[in-house]
Design a protein around this motif. Structure first.
Motif, PDB file in Angstrom:
ATOM      1  N   GLY A   1      41.284  31.808  38.434  1.00 45.79           N
ATOM      2  CA  GLY A   1      41.356  33.123  38.931  1.00 45.79           C
ATOM      3  C   GLY A   1      40.143  34.071  38.157  1.00 45.79           C
ATOM      4  N   GLY A   2      39.496  33.406  37.539  1.00 46.46           N
ATOM      5  CA  GLY A   2      38.091  34.058  36.788  1.00 46.46           C
ATOM      6  C   GLY A   2      37.026  34.409  38.038  1.00 46.46           C
ATOM      7  N   GLY A   3      36.150  34.843  37.503  1.00 40.65           N
ATOM      8  CA  GLY A   3      34.991  35.061  38.616  1.00 40.65           C
ATOM      9  C   GLY A   3      34.118  36.423  38.211  1.00 40.65           C
ATOM     10  N   SER A   4      33.226  36.754  39.325  1.00 46.10           N
ATOM     11  CA  SER A   4      32.274  37.906  39.029  1.00 46.10           C
ATOM     12  C   SER A   4      32.708  39.088  39.907  1.00 46.10           C
ATOM     13  N   VAL A   5      32.752  40.197  39.276  1.00 47.10           N
ATOM     14  CA  VAL A   5      32.990  41.269  39.917  1.00 47.10           C
ATOM     15  C   VAL A   5      32.342  42.295  39.363  1.00 47.10           C
ATOM     16  N   GLN A   6      32.281  43.437  40.314  1.00 40.51           N
ATOM     17  CA  GLN A   6      31.486  44.797  39.952  1.00 40.51           C
ATOM     18  C   GLN A   6      32.352  45.671  39.148  1.00 40.51           C
ATOM     19  N   ALA A   7      31.727  46.244  38.204  1.00 38.86           N
ATOM     20  CA  ALA A   7      32.687  47.109  37.495  1.00 38.86           C
ATOM     21  C   ALA A   7      33.616  48.172  38.588  1.00 38.86           C
ATOM     22  N   GLY A   8      34.785  48.488  37.675  1.00 35.23           N
ATOM     23  CA  GLY A   8      35.810  49.063  38.472  1.00 35.23           C
ATOM     24  C   GLY A   8      36.576  48.323  39.365  1.00 35.23           C
TER      25      GLY A   8
ATOM     26  N   TYR B   1      48.553  25.626  21.387  1.00 37.95           N
ATOM     27  CA  TYR B   1      48.145  25.193  22.585  1.00 37.95           C
ATOM     28  C   TYR B   1      47.151  26.221  23.418  1.00 37.95           C
ATOM     29  N   TRP B   2      46.145  25.453  23.792  1.00 38.98           N
ATOM     30  CA  TRP B   2      45.169  26.447  24.453  1.00 38.98           C
ATOM     31  C   TRP B   2      44.774  25.831  25.742  1.00 38.98           C
ATOM     32  N   GLY B   3      44.607  26.727  26.739  1.00 39.22           N
ATOM     33  CA  GLY B   3      43.636  26.130  28.028  1.00 39.22           C
ATOM     34  C   GLY B   3      42.015  25.937  27.867  1.00 39.22           C
ATOM     35  N   GLN B   4      41.303  25.700  28.738  1.00 43.21           N
ATOM     36  CA  GLN B   4      40.413  25.275  28.814  1.00 43.21           C
ATOM     37  C   GLN B   4      39.219  26.574  29.158  1.00 43.21           C
ATOM     38  N   GLY B   5      39.695  27.784  29.342  1.00 49.04           N
ATOM     39  CA  GLY B   5      39.428  29.060  29.743  1.00 49.04           C
ATOM     40  C   GLY B   5      38.940  29.211  31.178  1.00 49.04           C
ATOM     41  N   THR B   6      38.758  30.265  31.547  1.00 47.29           N
ATOM     42  CA  THR B   6      38.062  30.759  32.669  1.00 47.29           C
ATOM     43  C   THR B   6      37.308  32.013  32.406  1.00 47.29           C
ATOM     44  N   GLN B   7      35.993  32.009  33.283  1.00 42.91           N
ATOM     45  CA  GLN B   7      34.944  33.062  32.961  1.00 42.91           C
ATOM     46  C   GLN B   7      35.062  34.325  33.812  1.00 42.91           C
TER      47      GLN B   7
END
Length: 121
Positions: free
Chosen positions: A8-15, A110-116
């Motif tokens: 679900g990570g990704g790039s978004v604009q502020a707001g 336990y940890w996931g690998q992360g999402t940016q």
């Protein structure tokens, strides 16, 4: 063993908004306390939010009101709804599982690998 996979990570604009998910591969998911952490480049990992085995939650003070943690025990999935995102929210976001309710990362086995997540101004 518990395997955690974020998405679900990704790039978004502020707001803008994003919803992160964390799928757990364990039949005992409902017995774990779950949390979201984040780590920005050059900074230490910090706790974002924790949820107990029910629906009690704990947030980092600066994030309460913009971020919402939730879980679906039937789907073994953890969520983080992030609204009104700011550039300073840019980080790798990790989900983690523990046996106690704490914002201290050392208790999470336990940890996931992360999402940016990247927020541009």
């Amino acid at each position: 063993q518990v395997q955690l996979v974020e998405s679900g990570g990704g790039s978004v604009q502020a707001g803008g908004s994003l919803r992160l998910s964390c799928a757990a591969s364990t039949s005992s998911y409902s017995t774990y306390y779950m949390a979201w952490f984040r780590q920005a480049p050059g900074k230490e990992r910090e706790g974002v939010a924790v949820i107990d085995t029910g629906d009690s939650t704990l947030y980092a003070g600066s994030l309460k009101g913009r971020f919402t943690i939730s879980r679906d025990n039937a789907k073994s999935t953890l969520y983080l709804q992030m609204n009104s995102l700011k550039p300073e929210d840019t980080a790798m976001y990790y989900c983690a599982a523990a046996r106690i309710m704490t914002m201290n990362s050392r208790y999470y086995a336990y940890w996931g690998q992360g999402t940016q997540v990247t927020v541009s101004s």
